[in-house]
Design a protein around this motif. Structure first.
Motif, short mmCIF file in Angstrom:
data_model
loop_
_atom_site.label_atom_id
_atom_site.label_comp_id
_atom_site.label_asym_id
_atom_site.label_seq_id
_atom_site.Cartn_x
_atom_site.Cartn_y
_atom_site.Cartn_z
N PHE A 196 0.78 -1.36 0.21
CA PHE A 196 -0.04 -0.07 0.07
C PHE A 196 0.83 1.28 -0.14
N LEU A 197 1.82 1.35 0.85
CA LEU A 197 2.77 2.51 1.00
C LEU A 197 3.57 2.65 -0.32
N HIS A 198 4.01 1.52 -0.83
CA HIS A 198 4.78 1.67 -2.21
C HIS A 198 3.84 2.14 -3.33
N MET A 199 2.60 1.76 -3.23
CA MET A 199 1.85 2.40 -4.28
C MET A 199 1.66 3.99 -3.94
N ARG A 200 1.17 4.17 -2.82
CA ARG A 200 1.13 5.45 -2.64
C ARG A 200 2.23 6.29 -3.04
N GLN A 201 3.54 5.97 -2.62
CA GLN A 201 4.62 6.65 -2.98
C GLN A 201 4.90 6.76 -4.48
N MET A 202 4.70 5.61 -5.37
CA MET A 202 4.61 5.69 -6.68
C MET A 202 3.97 6.75 -7.47
N LEU A 203 2.56 6.80 -6.72
CA LEU A 203 1.58 7.74 -7.37
C LEU A 203 2.23 9.33 -7.23
N GLU A 204 2.72 9.30 -6.01
CA GLU A 204 3.44 11.04 -5.75
C GLU A 204 4.44 11.07 -6.47
N ALA B 102 -6.75 -0.60 8.90
CA ALA B 102 -5.60 0.02 9.52
C ALA B 102 -4.61 0.71 8.66
N LEU B 103 -4.74 0.49 7.41
CA LEU B 103 -4.06 1.23 6.34
C LEU B 103 -4.10 2.81 6.67
N GLY B 104 -5.37 3.02 7.00
CA GLY B 104 -5.46 4.60 6.96
C GLY B 104 -4.77 5.28 7.96
#
Length: 221
Positions: A176-184, A215-217
């Motif tokens: 999840f965090l990897h995808m959020r970082q890639m989006l940014e 919990a990812l929120g």
């Protein structure tokens, strides 16, 4: 060739160049329902030449399309895939799939759209899809704006997919965090800070709907 028996491959003379990327090229067969052939070249040698016989990229994308569809997410319909037998072939594998009418990458949409309401609608949809993906215990190994499309019906379409099951909460959070970082990273200069805050707010709200991903929120800024 791995495909359902009902799939009929158009003759080779009918294929025309469509688009070309750094690691693949699309060819189009102008049938009644146009078909695209994605010819995939090796990215890393000898890794891809050895891996293609058991886990070629076309096979991963084929499998990923069904995983996304089972989770209720939009992905191009895939018809079949094949692997080049020779280790010296210039391409690794090939994926046959439907053409999406009016398709553009979401990165292109973001760069072209100046309408605040349209942009918010896009981020609403992205938050819902990203929450649904992880709510089903799935992660996208290459989930950035270039691999998330925007169709003519104003809906998200997931392409170039490498979808895996996260076997533990820790792996789900990492993905999840990897995808959020890639989006940014892929839209650093195209999305305003207030839009990122809005997206993260909507994402938190959507994650609450999914027990596996709730919990990812807490990991968002």
């Amino acid at each position: 060739m791995h495909a359902p028996a009902r799939f009929s491959l158009p003759g080779i003379s009918g294929w025309q160049p469509f688009t070309k990327g750094p690691h693949s090229e699309l060819f189009r067969a102008p049938t009644s329902k146009p078909i695209l052939a994605k010819v995939i070249r090796p990215r890393s040698q000898p890794r891809d030449t050895l891996r293609k016989y058991v886990n070629a990229q076309a096979r991963r994308e084929w499998r990923s399309a069904f995983r996304l569809q089972d989770a209720g997410l939009e992905a191009p319909r895939v018809h079949g895939w094949a692997v080049s037998i020779s280790p010296f072939a210039p391409y690794e594998s090939i994926l046959f799939m439907e053409e999406i009418e009016g398709f553009k990458t979401s990165l292109r949409f973001i760069r072209e759209s100046e309408n605040a309401a349209d942009r918010r609608l896009f981020f609403d949809d992205l938050a819902a899809d990203m929450a649904r993906l992880h709510g089903h215990g799935l992660i996208h190994k290459d989930g950035h704006f270039g691999n998330i499309g925007w169709g003519s019906g104003d809906q998200l379409i997931w392409i170039d997919n490498d979808i895996r099951f996260a076997n533990t909460p820790a792996k789900l959070e990492k993905g999840f965090l990897h995808m959020r970082q890639m989006l940014e990273r892929t839209a650093r200069n195209d999305v305003h800070a207030e839009e990122w805050r809005y997206f993260d707010q909507r994402l938190r709200m959507q994650l609450e709907r999914w027990p596996k991903a709730r919990a990812l929120g807490a990991t968002l800024r």
